[in-house]
Design a protein around this motif. Sequence first.
Motif, PDB file in Angstrom:
ATOM      1  N   MET A 109       0.838  -1.204   0.000  1.00  0.00           N
ATOM      2  CA  MET A 109       0.000   0.000   0.000  1.00  0.00           C
ATOM      3  C   MET A 109       0.874   1.256   0.000  1.00  0.00           C
ATOM      4  SD  MET A 109      -2.946  -1.161   2.738  1.00  0.00           S
ATOM      5  CE  MET A 109      -3.615   0.501   2.847  1.00  0.00           C
ATOM      6  N   ALA A 110       1.957   1.234   0.795  1.00  0.00           N
ATOM      7  CA  ALA A 110       2.868   2.379   0.820  1.00  0.00           C
ATOM      8  C   ALA A 110       3.502   2.590  -0.543  1.00  0.00           C
ATOM      9  CB  ALA A 110       3.956   2.160   1.877  1.00  0.00           C
ATOM     10  N   VAL A 115       3.963   6.018  -5.428  1.00  0.00           N
ATOM     11  CA  VAL A 115       3.875   6.268  -6.874  1.00  0.00           C
ATOM     12  C   VAL A 115       2.965   7.463  -7.144  1.00  0.00           C
ATOM     13  CG1 VAL A 115       3.087   5.321  -9.071  1.00  0.00           C
ATOM     14  CG2 VAL A 115       4.392   3.885  -7.510  1.00  0.00           C
ATOM     15  N   GLY A 116       1.847   7.556  -6.415  1.00  0.00           N
ATOM     16  CA  GLY A 116       0.940   8.691  -6.583  1.00  0.00           C
ATOM     17  C   GLY A 116       1.576  10.008  -6.168  1.00  0.00           C
ATOM     18  N   LEU A 117       2.401   9.969  -5.098  1.00  0.00           N
ATOM     19  CA  LEU A 117       3.053  11.189  -4.627  1.00  0.00           C
ATOM     20  C   LEU A 117       4.037  11.754  -5.652  1.00  0.00           C
ATOM     21  CD1 LEU A 117       3.744  10.288  -0.878  1.00  0.00           C
ATOM     22  CD2 LEU A 117       2.086  11.951  -1.743  1.00  0.00           C
ATOM     23  N   PHE A 118       4.609  10.882  -6.478  1.00  0.00           N
ATOM     24  CA  PHE A 118       5.548  11.336  -7.493  1.00  0.00           C
ATOM     25  C   PHE A 118       4.897  12.330  -8.460  1.00  0.00           C
ATOM     26  CE2 PHE A 118       8.485   7.802  -6.487  1.00  0.00           C
ATOM     27  CZ  PHE A 118       9.677   8.498  -6.559  1.00  0.00           C
ATOM     28  N   LEU A 119       3.573  12.243  -8.615  1.00  0.00           N
ATOM     29  CA  LEU A 119       2.881  13.164  -9.520  1.00  0.00           C
ATOM     30  C   LEU A 119       3.026  14.615  -9.062  1.00  0.00           C
ATOM     31  CD1 LEU A 119      -0.427  11.162 -10.146  1.00  0.00           C
ATOM     32  CD2 LEU A 119       1.497  11.437 -11.720  1.00  0.00           C
ATOM     33  N   ALA A 157      16.242  14.970  10.156  1.00  0.00           N
ATOM     34  CA  ALA A 157      15.090  14.088  10.394  1.00  0.00           C
ATOM     35  C   ALA A 157      15.014  12.980   9.352  1.00  0.00           C
ATOM     36  CB  ALA A 157      13.797  14.907  10.384  1.00  0.00           C
ATOM     37  N   THR A 158      15.176  13.341   8.077  1.00  0.00           N
ATOM     38  CA  THR A 158      15.104  12.314   7.026  1.00  0.00           C
ATOM     39  C   THR A 158      16.266  11.336   7.140  1.00  0.00           C
ATOM     40  OG1 THR A 158      16.234  13.829   5.490  1.00  0.00           O
ATOM     41  CG2 THR A 158      13.832  13.779   5.413  1.00  0.00           C
ATOM     42  N   GLY A 159      17.455  11.836   7.515  1.00  0.00           N
ATOM     43  CA  GLY A 159      18.595  10.934   7.701  1.00  0.00           C
ATOM     44  C   GLY A 159      18.377   9.969   8.843  1.00  0.00           C
ATOM     45  N   LEU A 160      17.732  10.444   9.921  1.00  0.00           N
ATOM     46  CA  LEU A 160      17.479   9.596  11.078  1.00  0.00           C
ATOM     47  C   LEU A 160      16.494   8.484  10.747  1.00  0.00           C
ATOM     48  CD1 LEU A 160      17.787   8.929  14.071  1.00  0.00           C
ATOM     49  CD2 LEU A 160      16.019  10.634  14.574  1.00  0.00           C
ATOM     50  N   TYR A 161      15.320   8.857  10.204  1.00  0.00           N
ATOM     51  CA  TYR A 161      14.339   7.791   9.956  1.00  0.00           C
ATOM     52  C   TYR A 161      14.755   6.902   8.785  1.00  0.00           C
ATOM     53  CZ  TYR A 161      11.929  10.767   6.380  1.00  0.00           C
ATOM     54  OH  TYR A 161      11.596  11.523   5.284  1.00  0.00           O
ATOM     55  N   ILE A 229      10.898   5.061   2.937  1.00  0.00           N
ATOM     56  CA  ILE A 229      11.687   6.298   2.972  1.00  0.00           C
ATOM     57  C   ILE A 229      11.114   7.323   1.997  1.00  0.00           C
ATOM     58  CG2 ILE A 229      13.951   7.284   2.413  1.00  0.00           C
ATOM     59  CD1 ILE A 229      15.175   4.649   3.465  1.00  0.00           C
ATOM     60  N   MET A 230      10.788   6.873   0.777  1.00  0.00           N
ATOM     61  CA  MET A 230      10.202   7.790  -0.209  1.00  0.00           C
ATOM     62  C   MET A 230       8.801   8.232   0.219  1.00  0.00           C
ATOM     63  SD  MET A 230      11.454   6.345  -3.933  1.00  0.00           S
ATOM     64  CE  MET A 230      10.824   4.672  -3.676  1.00  0.00           C
ATOM     65  N   PHE A 231       8.050   7.325   0.838  1.00  0.00           N
ATOM     66  CA  PHE A 231       6.702   7.642   1.312  1.00  0.00           C
ATOM     67  C   PHE A 231       6.734   8.821   2.292  1.00  0.00           C
ATOM     68  CE2 PHE A 231       3.375   6.962   4.561  1.00  0.00           C
ATOM     69  CZ  PHE A 231       2.242   6.982   3.756  1.00  0.00           C
ATOM     70  N   LEU A 232       7.782   8.885   3.138  1.00  0.00           N
ATOM     71  CA  LEU A 232       7.898   9.957   4.126  1.00  0.00           C
ATOM     72  C   LEU A 232       8.654  11.169   3.589  1.00  0.00           C
ATOM     73  CD1 LEU A 232       8.797   7.758   7.235  1.00  0.00           C
ATOM     74  CD2 LEU A 232       6.586   8.822   6.750  1.00  0.00           C
TER      75      LEU A 232
END
Length: 308
Positions: A109-110, A115-119, A157-161, A229-232
Amino acid sequence: MARIESKVRSLVSADPEMRTAVRTVLERSEAGEVKWVDVKGDLTSGQWGRLIEKGVLVDGDEGFRLADAEATRAGLEEETEDATASTASSSSADDIETGDSSWSTYDKMAGVVTVGLFLGYSWKPLRDVIGSTMDVALGPLHDILPFYAVVMVLALATGLYSTLLQANLMDMDKMGAYQQRMKDIQERQKQAKENGNDEELERIQQEQMEAMGDQLGMFKEQFRPMVWIMFLTIPVFLWMYWAIGVGGGSEAHVTLQNLVLPLAGEVAWTESILGPIQAWIVWYFLCSMGFTQVIRKSLNIDMSPSAA
């Protein structure tokens, strides 16, 4: 033939020394679960990794347990010619099945949402919606910090998660087992060529073809944390797009002062630095790479695959 029994027969037929390894694990697991420290004097890391890779050993509460002890014992029995043929034909399917098992419904699901967020990168209305929504949380941060510092906080933050997701979602033991199997195949192939053993070489080449399923499993293990990672991270990037005013017809939603970059000096946030790469992206990645290395060292997280 049961699936676990087939896998054990496949392991034993490919490497006779695996018979002793499987018997040792059977004996040590009679009281419950078994850990690597319980058998490392009698098994190699490659043998231990193969048992995990094939699904003969599965995760327990504190260590590993046999997926099916009775089927494992049955797999050690002498097999007939028909059973040998059945094992050879099913080994590739077993490898692929092992690789498929790590992806849950939430992972898939993620992946779809990502894929939708890439739009949002190319479609301004979606970028504006995500940017204004993210600004509810990130706007107050910009009220107390200059924008270059906000980007530093986001990079931290992104590096941590990202590091935590890779450490927890990627099975490094399984990755190491995949690599160990390919290394073992290459070593046996080299030895067979040196000995001029054409029959053994042909069998190893067949095993190499069947191991392509391992490559698929290895790819899925690597890509699983990347989905999350991309989802967030994509919403964070879309907020920076929205805030800086990147893209045709866009305008900045924050007050921006020129940025000072190493070697480049004072530049505008949307000025191209490395070809088409703009200054704000360079600044983000410089911060992200630096913080990620510090985080991994501080948390003692090793992202190198290990068969042990």
